[in-house]
Design an enzyme around this catalytic site. Structure first.
Site, PDB file in Angstrom:
ATOM      1  N   HIS A   1       0.799  -1.222   0.000  1.00  0.00           N
ATOM      2  CA  HIS A   1       0.000   0.000   0.000  1.00  0.00           C
ATOM      3  C   HIS A   1       0.838   1.282   0.000  1.00  0.00           C
ATOM      4  O   HIS A   1       0.691   2.110  -0.903  1.00  0.00           O
ATOM      5  CB  HIS A   1      -0.992  -0.030   1.159  1.00  0.00           C
ATOM      6  CG  HIS A   1      -2.052  -1.077   0.995  1.00  0.00           C
ATOM      7  ND1 HIS A   1      -2.764  -1.604   2.051  1.00  0.00           N
ATOM      8  CD2 HIS A   1      -2.522  -1.724  -0.113  1.00  0.00           C
ATOM      9  CE1 HIS A   1      -3.623  -2.502   1.615  1.00  0.00           C
ATOM     10  NE2 HIS A   1      -3.486  -2.602   0.304  1.00  0.00           N
TER      11      HIS A   1
ATOM     12  N   ARG B   1      -6.498   5.059   3.994  1.00  0.00           N
ATOM     13  CA  ARG B   1      -5.971   4.049   4.916  1.00  0.00           C
ATOM     14  C   ARG B   1      -4.684   3.399   4.423  1.00  0.00           C
ATOM     15  O   ARG B   1      -3.895   2.893   5.232  1.00  0.00           O
ATOM     16  CB  ARG B   1      -7.021   2.975   5.196  1.00  0.00           C
ATOM     17  CG  ARG B   1      -7.408   2.122   3.987  1.00  0.00           C
ATOM     18  CD  ARG B   1      -8.453   1.073   4.357  1.00  0.00           C
ATOM     19  NE  ARG B   1      -8.907   0.292   3.224  1.00  0.00           N
ATOM     20  CZ  ARG B   1      -8.304  -0.803   2.769  1.00  0.00           C
ATOM     21  NH1 ARG B   1      -7.217  -1.253   3.373  1.00  0.00           N
ATOM     22  NH2 ARG B   1      -8.794  -1.447   1.717  1.00  0.00           N
TER      23      ARG B   1
END
Length: 255
Positions: A64, A178
Site C-alpha cells: 500500500h 488508509r
C-alpha cells in the site's frame, strides 16, 4: 470490496491460504479451528510458529505505501490532476516495482538478522512479497515471472483503482487514505523500528516513510531515526520504549 457498508460486499477473489499465529501457543488449536469454521474451506488457515513472522510478512505495509509512493511520490508525479483514477495493483509500473522490491528486500534483511541473533528462530513464513502472491493467489495470475507481473495480472484486483478525490477529468490522490494512514503507523513503522534496533539500513523504506508521514500529518522519523513526537502512535518498538535488541527479544518472548 464493500458495496453497501456493513451489509453487502463483492468478493473479487479468495486467497488460497493465509497464515496465522496465536499467543499463547497452547490456545492455537482452539482459536484456529474456530476461525476456519467461520471462513469455510477457503482460505486455508496455516499455523505459523510465531507472531513476528506474521508482522514481518504483512504485505499491506509494503504494497500500500509502496504503490502509493510509486504513483504519487516526488520521483514520479508532477502534482497535476489525472483525467481518470489510475489502476492500483494492475497499474504497477517498472519504477513502482523497483520501490516494492527494495522494501521487501529490506524486510528480508531484518528476518535474516533476527534468525542469526536467536538460535532456532525461523522466520521463513515472512517471505518476499512476490512469494506471498504465489502462496496466496496461485492460479489467479497469468504472469508470475516478476512481482509486477503477479500484481498486473491478478484477477482478484480487476478494476481496483487508486484512492482519489474529485471527479472525472480532475482526480487528485487521497493521500490520507488508509493505505497510508493505517498501513504506515501499524505496519511499516514496526519493520523500520526493528531495522533501526538491529542496525540494518533501509534506504527504500526510509524514503517512503518520510514522504508518507508528511501526507498523513505525523512526525515519526526525525534525522533518520524513529524519534519523532508521534512515534508513540505507531507500532514501532521505539514507541513502547524498546530500543535495544535484548529488550525486543525478551519482550517478544523469542527465547
Amino acid at each position: 470490496r464493500f458495496t453497501e457498508w456493513g451489509k453487502k460486499a463483492t468478493i473479487l477473489g479468495t486467497k488460497n491460504s493465509i497464515l496465522a499465529a496465536v499467543t499463547p501457543p497452547e490456545k492455537s488449536r482452539k482459536a484456529l479451528s474456530k476461525l476456519q469454521g467461520l471462513l469455510g474451506v477457503f482460505p486455508d488457515i496455516v499455523e505459523s510458529p510465531n507472531n513476528l513472522s506474521i508482522s514481518l510478512r504483512n504485505p499491506g505495509m509494503v504494497v500500500h505505501p509502496g504503490v502509493m509512493y510509486g504513483r504519487w511520490g516526488p520521483e514520479s508525479w508532477d502534482g497535476k490532476p489525472k483525467a481518470e483514477k489510475p489502476l492500483f495493483y494492475q497499474g504497477v509500473d517498472d519504477f513502482t516495482e523497483k520501490v516494492l522490491v527494495g522494501m521487501t528486500d529490506e524486510v528480508q534483511s531484518i528476518c535474516r538478522k533476527m534468525e542469526k541473533l536467536v538460535p532456532g528462530l525461523s522466520l521463513k513464513d515472512a517471505c518476499t512479497l512476490k512469494q506471498w502472491y504465489l502462496d496466496c493467489y496461485d492460479g489467479q495470475m497469468t504472469d508470475t515471472s516478476s512481482l509486477r507481473g503477479c500484481m498486473n495480472t491478478n484477477k482478484a484486483y480487476n478494476g481496483l483503482t487508486h484512492p482519489c478525490l474529485g471527479e472525472p477529468g480532475n482526480f487528485m490522490p487521497d493521500l490520507k487514505y488508509r493505505y497510508l494512514a493505517e498501513d504506515v503507523p501499524t505496519g511499516l513503522c514496526f519493520s523500520k523500528g526493528l531495522a533501526e534496533i538491529l542496525g540494518i539500513p533501509t534506504p527504500t523504506i526510509d524514503k517512503v516513510m518520510l514522504w508518507a508521514q508528511e501526507c498523513i500529518g505525523l512526525e515519526i522519523m526525525v534525522d533518520g531515526k524513529m524519534q519523532g513526537k508521534d512515534v508513540g502512535k505507531t507500532r514501532a518498538p521505539q514507541g513502547m520504549g524498546i530500543t535495544t535488541t535484548e529488550q525486543f527479544i525478551e519482550l517478544a518472548k523469542l527465547k
